[in-house]
Design an enzyme around this catalytic site. Structure first.
Site, short mmCIF file in Angstrom:
data_model
loop_
_atom_site.label_atom_id
_atom_site.label_comp_id
_atom_site.label_asym_id
_atom_site.label_seq_id
_atom_site.Cartn_x
_atom_site.Cartn_y
_atom_site.Cartn_z
N GLY A 11 0.82 -1.22 0.00
CA GLY A 11 0.00 0.00 0.00
C GLY A 11 0.85 1.25 0.00
O GLY A 11 0.60 2.17 0.79
N ALA A 12 1.82 1.32 -0.91
CA ALA A 12 2.80 2.42 -0.87
C ALA A 12 2.53 3.49 -1.93
O ALA A 12 3.35 4.37 -2.14
CB ALA A 12 4.21 1.87 -1.02
N ASN A 62 -3.12 -7.50 -4.54
CA ASN A 62 -4.11 -7.35 -3.47
C ASN A 62 -3.65 -8.20 -2.29
O ASN A 62 -3.66 -9.43 -2.37
CB ASN A 62 -5.47 -7.83 -4.00
CG ASN A 62 -6.52 -7.89 -2.91
OD1 ASN A 62 -6.28 -7.49 -1.76
ND2 ASN A 62 -7.69 -8.41 -3.25
N VAL A 63 -3.26 -7.55 -1.19
CA VAL A 63 -2.66 -8.31 -0.09
C VAL A 63 -3.65 -9.29 0.57
O VAL A 63 -3.24 -10.22 1.26
CB VAL A 63 -2.05 -7.40 1.01
CG1 VAL A 63 -0.92 -6.55 0.44
CG2 VAL A 63 -3.11 -6.55 1.70
N ASN A 89 1.88 -2.40 5.43
CA ASN A 89 1.22 -1.12 5.69
C ASN A 89 -0.20 -1.06 5.14
O ASN A 89 -1.03 -0.30 5.64
CB ASN A 89 2.07 0.00 5.06
CG ASN A 89 1.29 1.29 4.91
OD1 ASN A 89 1.12 2.05 5.85
ND2 ASN A 89 0.77 1.53 3.71
N SER A 141 -2.21 0.03 14.88
CA SER A 141 -2.91 1.30 15.10
C SER A 141 -3.17 1.49 16.58
O SER A 141 -3.31 0.51 17.32
CB SER A 141 -4.25 1.31 14.36
OG SER A 141 -5.04 2.40 14.79
N TYR A 154 -11.94 -2.80 12.63
CA TYR A 154 -10.59 -2.24 12.48
C TYR A 154 -9.75 -2.49 13.74
O TYR A 154 -8.60 -2.93 13.65
CB TYR A 154 -10.72 -0.74 12.20
CG TYR A 154 -9.43 -0.03 11.90
CD1 TYR A 154 -8.81 -0.14 10.65
CD2 TYR A 154 -8.82 0.78 12.86
CE1 TYR A 154 -7.63 0.54 10.37
CE2 TYR A 154 -7.64 1.45 12.59
CZ TYR A 154 -7.05 1.33 11.34
OH TYR A 154 -5.87 2.00 11.08
N ALA A 156 -10.16 -4.82 15.99
CA ALA A 156 -9.87 -6.26 16.08
C ALA A 156 -8.75 -6.64 15.12
O ALA A 156 -7.82 -7.37 15.48
CB ALA A 156 -11.13 -7.07 15.76
N LYS A 158 -6.37 -4.73 13.95
CA LYS A 158 -5.08 -4.13 14.34
C LYS A 158 -4.56 -4.75 15.64
O LYS A 158 -3.34 -4.81 15.85
CB LYS A 158 -5.22 -2.62 14.45
CG LYS A 158 -5.51 -1.93 13.11
CD LYS A 158 -4.36 -2.12 12.14
CE LYS A 158 -4.52 -1.28 10.88
NZ LYS A 158 -3.38 -1.44 9.96
N ILE A 187 -2.97 10.22 12.05
CA ILE A 187 -1.98 10.77 11.12
C ILE A 187 -2.74 11.41 9.95
O ILE A 187 -3.76 10.87 9.49
CB ILE A 187 -1.06 9.64 10.58
CG1 ILE A 187 -0.44 8.83 11.73
CG2 ILE A 187 0.01 10.20 9.64
CD1 ILE A 187 0.46 9.58 12.68
P1 NAP Z 1 -4.68 5.46 3.10
O1 NAP Z 1 -4.15 6.80 2.76
O2 NAP Z 1 -6.13 5.21 3.05
O3 NAP Z 1 -3.89 4.38 2.22
C1 NAP Z 1 -4.18 3.03 2.34
C2 NAP Z 1 -3.20 2.25 1.50
O4 NAP Z 1 -3.49 0.85 1.66
C3 NAP Z 1 -3.30 2.58 0.03
O5 NAP Z 1 -1.99 2.69 -0.51
C4 NAP Z 1 -4.01 1.36 -0.55
O6 NAP Z 1 -3.60 1.04 -1.87
C5 NAP Z 1 -3.52 0.27 0.37
N1 NAP Z 1 -4.40 -0.88 0.33
C6 NAP Z 1 -5.68 -0.98 0.79
N2 NAP Z 1 -6.17 -2.21 0.55
C7 NAP Z 1 -5.18 -2.91 -0.08
C8 NAP Z 1 -5.06 -4.23 -0.58
N3 NAP Z 1 -6.08 -5.11 -0.48
N4 NAP Z 1 -3.89 -4.60 -1.15
C9 NAP Z 1 -2.85 -3.75 -1.26
N5 NAP Z 1 -2.91 -2.46 -0.82
C10 NAP Z 1 -4.06 -2.07 -0.23
O7 NAP Z 1 -4.24 5.05 4.58
P2 NAP Z 1 -3.04 5.50 5.52
O8 NAP Z 1 -3.59 6.47 6.48
O9 NAP Z 1 -1.84 5.82 4.72
O10 NAP Z 1 -2.84 4.14 6.33
C11 NAP Z 1 -1.75 3.26 6.10
C12 NAP Z 1 -1.74 2.22 7.21
O11 NAP Z 1 -1.61 2.89 8.47
C13 NAP Z 1 -3.02 1.39 7.31
O12 NAP Z 1 -2.71 0.07 7.68
C14 NAP Z 1 -3.79 2.08 8.41
O13 NAP Z 1 -4.69 1.22 9.02
C15 NAP Z 1 -2.66 2.49 9.33
N6 NAP Z 1 -2.99 3.58 10.25
C16 NAP Z 1 -3.31 4.81 9.78
C17 NAP Z 1 -3.63 5.80 10.69
C18 NAP Z 1 -3.98 7.21 10.26
O14 NAP Z 1 -4.32 8.01 11.13
N7 NAP Z 1 -3.90 7.56 9.00
C19 NAP Z 1 -3.62 5.54 12.06
C20 NAP Z 1 -3.29 4.26 12.49
C21 NAP Z 1 -2.96 3.28 11.57
P3 NAP Z 1 -4.51 1.38 -3.18
O15 NAP Z 1 -4.80 2.85 -3.12
O16 NAP Z 1 -3.64 0.98 -4.30
O17 NAP Z 1 -5.74 0.54 -3.06
#
Ligand code: NAP
Length: 246
Positions: A11-12, A62-63, A89, A141, A154, A156, A158, A187
């Protein structure tokens, strides 16, 4: 610091994963920028890394799909001959109160966030065991640490990532592989952008530092966990959350 190392970041194409991919590449790692749907954005991340003198390529997978993870990671390992750093991620939210949460929304979140992490660890572990070295960094998270109303699925998933991290750390430690989790707080990304202003204000009140974090805050921690200096750290959950969980 990470020259000659190969990193796979799920998910980068955007958000936290993008910041982690760029930070690892800036330290010299060749980075595989995984994406699911965001092909153009992943290509853009690769361009940015290459423009800065780094090495990267974008790979779709797709992970949540066990077989696809197997094929993708086997192909990467075959082409690069090694895999040093795995960052799990990729993640999604499908928020709702427990009473209103559908089975589909529960399954989708657990399948991506928890099973996706298992799928990738499973398919890199043999190579890392052979190398007798590797760094696995799972993005959990604060919701997995503390629980969060409206996020039963979510939270559960994490919390599951934390259990998975500790079990894998115990299994792999004797072969020089570390497995750690980062538990971000709130974030600034597209994931939190969708929250209403009222929710953002209420959340900010609960953060001792009184502001959301940036993607680079998580990226710096990931780089540290991947670095030689973190070699004796395994099975840990590092909260990067402005003090929310303490
Ligand atoms: P985001 O901007 O919504 O990005 C999510 C990423 O995950 C995207 O690059 C997406 O790729 C990828 N993804 C989703 N489903 C996927 C799948 N089935 N296979 C491969 N890639 C997939 O989210 P973010 O805020 O950067 O979050 C990144 C990580 O940090 C997540 O695990 C999230 O739960 C965790 N997190 C975030 C926060 C926060 O406040 N933002 C807080 C705690 C934890 P595509 O766009 O290509 O689908």
């Amino acid at each position: 610091m990470l020259e000659n190392q190969v990193a796979f970041v799920t998910g980068a194409g955007r958000g936290i994963g993008k910041a982690i991919a760029k930070a690892l590449a800036s330290e010299g790692a060749a980075v595989i920028v995984n994406y699911n749907g965001s092909a153009e954005r992943a290509a853009q991340v690769v361009e940015e890394i290459q423009a800065a003198g780094g090495k990267a390529e974008a790979v779709q997978c797709n992970v949540a799909d066990f077989a696809a993870c197997g094929e993708t990671l086997a192909d990467v390992i075959k082409r690069y001959g090694r895999l040093d750093i795995l960052v799990n991620n990729a993640g999604i939210t499908r928020d709702n109160l427990l009473m209103k949460m559908s089975e589909e929304d529960f399954d989708a979140v657990v399948n991506t966030n928890l099973k996706g992490t298992f799928n990738c660890i499973k398919h890199v572990s043999r190579q890392m065991l052979k190398q007798r070295a590797g760094r696995i960094i799972n993005i959990s998270s604060v919701s997995g640490v503390m629980g969060n109303a409206g996020q039963a699925n979510y939270s559960a998933s994490k919390a599951g990532v934390i259990g998975l991290t500790k079990a894998a750390a115990r299994e792999l430690a004797s072969r020089g592989i570390t497995v750690n989790a980062i538990a971000p707080g709130f974030i600034r990304t597209e994931m939190t952008e969708v929250l209403s202003d009222a929710v953002k204000t209420a959340v900010t009140e609960q953060i001792p530092m009184k502001h959301f974090g940036e993607t680079e805050d998580i990226a710096r921690t990931a780089v540290f966990l991947a670095s030689p200096g973190a070699g004796y750290i395994t099975g840990q959950v590092i909260c990067v959350d402005g003090g929310m969980a303490m």
